[in-house]
Design a protein around this motif. Structure first.
Motif, short mmCIF file in Angstrom:
data_model
loop_
_atom_site.label_atom_id
_atom_site.label_comp_id
_atom_site.label_asym_id
_atom_site.label_seq_id
_atom_site.Cartn_x
_atom_site.Cartn_y
_atom_site.Cartn_z
N TYR A 9 65.93 49.98 -43.72
CA TYR A 9 67.04 49.27 -44.37
C TYR A 9 68.34 50.06 -44.25
O TYR A 9 69.39 49.50 -43.91
N GLY A 39 72.64 47.95 -44.60
CA GLY A 39 72.27 49.11 -45.42
C GLY A 39 73.14 50.33 -45.13
O GLY A 39 72.85 51.42 -45.60
N ASP A 74 66.91 47.46 -54.18
CA ASP A 74 66.77 47.40 -52.72
C ASP A 74 65.85 46.24 -52.36
O ASP A 74 64.82 46.05 -53.00
#
Length: 166
Positions: free
Chosen positions: A31, A37, A94
């Motif tokens: 990510y 990200g 997340d």
């Protein structure tokens, strides 16, 4: 979920299990490397301390999506508290689905598992942050019932701000 491959599972990660810990680090690193990200790998300090930090944080939980046993998605979540509702809440910090597996219902399965866990924990709501340019994620979240937070439309919707300390 009947349209999904029967081998898709979502389960809680065990922070004490080295295999689950390595899975969390690997998925979060994927990510982090994605443009959504930040486009950079996790720093070594983060890779080394992440799982112990999660384990030491009260109310932290991680859910891992797997296809045929192979990790393909991750949600790191934290319990919080809604003062206006005087009840616990869950924040999705997340949300990861590996690029080769996007569009297959994995994100939706993670969202359903988060909601089930939030209900089990007595949460009054689930919160999350999403980048304004991440149209794919915003589409998923909207389809799952999420939207801007506002108390009074005249005052506008809430913004997520930060100040880095280190």
């Amino acid at each position: 979920m009947s349209s999904l491959a029967p081998s898709l599972t979502v389960s809680s990660a065990d922070y004490a299990d080295p295999s689950d810990g390595a899975t969390i680090v690997a998925l979060l690193d994927a990510y982090a490397r994605d443009p959504m990200g930040g486009g950079e790998p996790l720093p070594e300090r983060t890779r080394v301390g992440l799982v112990a930090g999660l384990a030491a944080t009260p109310g932290a939980f991680s859910l891992v999506a797997r296809i045929g046993g192979e990790p393909v998605g991750l949600a790191n979540c934290f319990m919080g508290y809604s003062t206006f509702a005087a009840s616990p809440l869950v924040n999705i910090h997340d949300m990861v689905v590996l690029p080769g597996h996007r569009g297959a219902g994995i994100g939706r399965a993670l969202m359903a598992a988060i909601e089930a866990e939030a209900l089990k924990r007595g949460a009054c709501k689930i919160t999350l942050e999403v980048l304004s340019g991440n149209e794919t994620a915003k589409g998923l979240y909207r389809s799952c019932g999420y939207g801007d937070y506002e108390l009074d439309p005249v005052q506008g919707h809430a913004l997520f701000w930060q100040k880095k300390l280190t």
